[in-house]
Scaffold this motif. Structure first.
Motif, PDB file in Angstrom:
ATOM      1  N   THR A 155     -26.454  16.770  50.271  1.00  0.00           N
ATOM      2  CA  THR A 155     -27.712  17.420  49.888  1.00  0.00           C
ATOM      3  C   THR A 155     -27.565  18.935  49.829  1.00  0.00           C
ATOM      4  O   THR A 155     -28.032  19.585  48.890  1.00  0.00           O
ATOM      5  N   LEU A 156     -26.912  19.515  50.815  1.00  0.00           N
ATOM      6  CA  LEU A 156     -26.744  20.964  50.857  1.00  0.00           C
ATOM      7  C   LEU A 156     -25.837  21.458  49.728  1.00  0.00           C
ATOM      8  O   LEU A 156     -26.085  22.520  49.140  1.00  0.00           O
ATOM      9  N   ASP A 157     -24.800  20.686  49.409  1.00  0.00           N
ATOM     10  CA  ASP A 157     -23.949  21.031  48.268  1.00  0.00           C
ATOM     11  C   ASP A 157     -24.758  21.018  46.975  1.00  0.00           C
ATOM     12  O   ASP A 157     -24.583  21.883  46.100  1.00  0.00           O
ATOM     13  N   PHE A 158     -25.660  20.051  46.863  1.00  0.00           N
ATOM     14  CA  PHE A 158     -26.521  19.957  45.688  1.00  0.00           C
ATOM     15  C   PHE A 158     -27.407  21.201  45.578  1.00  0.00           C
ATOM     16  O   PHE A 158     -27.570  21.768  44.493  1.00  0.00           O
ATOM     17  N   ILE A 159     -27.960  21.633  46.698  1.00  0.00           N
ATOM     18  CA  ILE A 159     -28.803  22.835  46.704  1.00  0.00           C
ATOM     19  C   ILE A 159     -27.997  24.043  46.241  1.00  0.00           C
ATOM     20  O   ILE A 159     -28.462  24.858  45.435  1.00  0.00           O
ATOM     21  N   ALA A 160     -26.778  24.162  46.758  1.00  0.00           N
ATOM     22  CA  ALA A 160     -25.934  25.296  46.374  1.00  0.00           C
ATOM     23  C   ALA A 160     -25.605  25.252  44.886  1.00  0.00           C
ATOM     24  O   ALA A 160     -25.622  26.288  44.205  1.00  0.00           O
ATOM     25  N   GLU A 161     -25.332  24.068  44.368  1.00  0.00           N
ATOM     26  CA  GLU A 161     -25.021  23.920  42.942  1.00  0.00           C
ATOM     27  C   GLU A 161     -26.212  24.303  42.071  1.00  0.00           C
ATOM     28  O   GLU A 161     -26.050  24.893  41.000  1.00  0.00           O
ATOM     29  N   CYS A 162     -27.413  23.960  42.531  1.00  0.00           N
ATOM     30  CA  CYS A 162     -28.620  24.240  41.752  1.00  0.00           C
ATOM     31  C   CYS A 162     -29.058  25.695  41.862  1.00  0.00           C
ATOM     32  O   CYS A 162     -29.892  26.148  41.072  1.00  0.00           O
ATOM     33  N   GLN A 201     -26.437  22.245  61.470  1.00  0.00           N
ATOM     34  CA  GLN A 201     -25.568  22.144  60.301  1.00  0.00           C
ATOM     35  C   GLN A 201     -26.235  22.740  59.069  1.00  0.00           C
ATOM     36  O   GLN A 201     -25.617  23.490  58.304  1.00  0.00           O
ATOM     37  N   CYS A 202     -27.502  22.422  58.878  1.00  0.00           N
ATOM     38  CA  CYS A 202     -28.265  22.932  57.728  1.00  0.00           C
ATOM     39  C   CYS A 202     -28.347  24.451  57.761  1.00  0.00           C
ATOM     40  O   CYS A 202     -28.070  25.128  56.756  1.00  0.00           O
ATOM     41  N   THR A 207     -26.892  29.706  55.692  1.00  0.00           N
ATOM     42  CA  THR A 207     -26.630  31.116  55.992  1.00  0.00           C
ATOM     43  C   THR A 207     -25.253  31.525  55.480  1.00  0.00           C
ATOM     44  O   THR A 207     -25.056  32.686  55.077  1.00  0.00           O
ATOM     45  N   SER A 208     -24.309  30.591  55.456  1.00  0.00           N
ATOM     46  CA  SER A 208     -22.981  30.903  54.908  1.00  0.00           C
ATOM     47  C   SER A 208     -23.043  31.121  53.400  1.00  0.00           C
ATOM     48  O   SER A 208     -22.135  31.728  52.821  1.00  0.00           O
ATOM     49  N   LYS A 209     -24.105  30.639  52.773  1.00  0.00           N
ATOM     50  CA  LYS A 209     -24.295  30.812  51.327  1.00  0.00           C
ATOM     51  C   LYS A 209     -25.204  32.006  51.008  1.00  0.00           C
ATOM     52  O   LYS A 209     -25.639  32.164  49.869  1.00  0.00           O
ATOM     53  N   GLY A 210     -25.528  32.802  52.013  1.00  0.00           N
ATOM     54  CA  GLY A 210     -26.311  34.002  51.764  1.00  0.00           C
ATOM     55  C   GLY A 210     -27.796  33.893  52.041  1.00  0.00           C
ATOM     56  O   GLY A 210     -28.562  34.828  51.756  1.00  0.00           O
ATOM     57  N   PHE A 211     -28.235  32.779  52.611  1.00  0.00           N
ATOM     58  CA  PHE A 211     -29.646  32.620  52.963  1.00  0.00           C
ATOM     59  C   PHE A 211     -29.922  33.274  54.322  1.00  0.00           C
ATOM     60  O   PHE A 211     -29.065  33.287  55.202  1.00  0.00           O
ATOM     61  N   ASN A 218     -37.596  27.627  57.647  1.00  0.00           N
ATOM     62  CA  ASN A 218     -37.466  28.173  56.306  1.00  0.00           C
ATOM     63  C   ASN A 218     -36.318  29.167  56.190  1.00  0.00           C
ATOM     64  O   ASN A 218     -36.124  30.016  57.068  1.00  0.00           O
ATOM     65  N   LEU A 219     -35.592  29.036  55.074  1.00  0.00           N
ATOM     66  CA  LEU A 219     -34.479  29.931  54.783  1.00  0.00           C
ATOM     67  C   LEU A 219     -34.605  30.408  53.345  1.00  0.00           C
ATOM     68  O   LEU A 219     -35.035  29.650  52.466  1.00  0.00           O
TER      69      LEU A 219
END
Length: 349
Positions: A155-162, A201-202, A207-211, A218-219
């Motif tokens: 799910t998190l990979d999907f968010i990053a891709e989108c 984990q979430c 946060t590693s992706k800049g959030f 909320n992030l």
């Protein structure tokens, strides 16, 4: 009450009438309230037509002089007819969409009764972006049936891709009498420790992706924090219209009953107790990453209002639950996970 087309139209008319007249609290509201954000949600506004949503938004903008720079959010189910809604969103100025994704894993979505699959969610996101609506938030649930660390990564990979700028991550709470409470034996749920691990984990992934983890659930990327919801956590005034909608204006609370039929028939809002006391202010401010200013607390509630915090904060800091520097206190990531118990300890005798 059956929610057929006629009922939806009657509901929209009732909302618009309430916005236009504010017939039971007009002078009080005008004396204490101006608006720069609008949020359609707490349900699924996308069951309405685009024209109906646009009528509500346009009326609210006119009656409350919401500026063009205002944040206007609509919650949408990815399975809705977004193609029909978007032209109306653009016309009336909707500039933020919150999508109830919950999970990008189709098996998990199916367990939650969600119809749209992963491909549809991606299609909706791309469609919104191509029409100029780039301020998109995705809801995800933690602790849902079948969820594992591996499926959450999916799910998190999907968010990053989108490449969406905002994520709301909520822990599933099974209330008594709900479907999951009645049918728990059908599903495998992560246990409490596993849910805490999923939360960590979430947060770590995003946060590693800049959030920035700006509020417990909320992030967001910089500049995309929810301006509307932040008003709740800062105890600013807000006006709610519709069944179960709550308001807080001028230190007073009022709300509408949850009956759709009563609301359509013009039932008045009910006045609750006074709100915004010291404990509520502390509780809500500590949901935010920037936490609570001791000086602001004293200015707002008087001498002595920070004594218990000043007394207990150093001990909680030693446990790694809060950041404390004599003028401000905020929860650490560990403190966010244990927020209820930390806040109770801070406020306790």
């Amino acid at each position: 009450m059956r929610c057929d087309d006629a009922t939806k139209e009657n509901y929209v008319d009732a909302v618009i009438d309430e916005i236009k007249t504010l017939r039971r609290c007009k002078e009080f509201v005008k004396a204490h309230f101006s608006a720069d954000t609008l949020y359609l949600g707490g349900g699924t506004p996308s069951v309405l037509t685009g024209e109906q949503i646009a009528r509500i938004v346009s009326t609210a903008k006119e009656c409350f002089s919401i500026p063009d720079t205002g944040e206007i959010t609509v919650e949408c189910n990815p399975g809705s007819d977004i193609e029909e809604l978007i032209p109306h969103f653009k016309e009336c100025g909707v500039n933020r969409i919150s999508l109830g994704m919950q999970s990008a894993v189709d098996e998990e979505r199916k367990a939650l009764g969600r119809g749209a699959d992963r491909n549809r969610i991606r299609q909706v996101i791309e469609l919104l972006k191509s029409n100029g609506i780039t301020n998109i938030s995705l809801d995800i649930m933690l602790g849902i049936p079948h969820q594992t660390a591996e499926s959450l990564t999916d799910t998190l990979d999907f968010i990053a891709e989108c490449d969406v700028p905002h994520v709301s991550a909520y822990m599933l709470k099974i209330e008594e009498g709900t479907f999951f409470d009645k049918h728990k034996e059908r599903y495998t749920f992560p246990d409490e420790d596993e849910v805490c691990d999923l939360y960590t984990q979430c947060v770590d992934y995003l946060t590693s992706k800049g959030f920035c983890h700006y509020e417990i659930s909320n992030l967001a990327r910089t500049g995309y924090e929810s301006r509307h919801n932040t008003k709740y956590w800062r105890l600013d005034g807000y006006l709610g219209i519709g069944p179960s909608a709550h308001s807080f204006i001028g230190g007073k609370r009022f709300y509408f009953d949850n009956s759709l039929e009563d609301f359509i028939n013009g039932a008045p809002p009910l006045f609750d107790t006074m709100g915004g006391d010291r404990d509520e202010y502390i509780m809500l401010r500590l949901r935010l990453k920037d936490g609570l200013s001791i000086d602001e607390l004293v200015t707002k509630y008087g001498d002595g209002s920070a004594d218990d915090i000043i007394k207990k904060a150093p001990h909680l800091k030693e446990q790694g639950l809060v950041n404390y520097d004599n003028n401000s206190i905020s929860l650490t990531e560990k403190g966010f996970l244990l927020s209820n118990s930390v806040i109770i300890e801070l406020l306790g005798e």
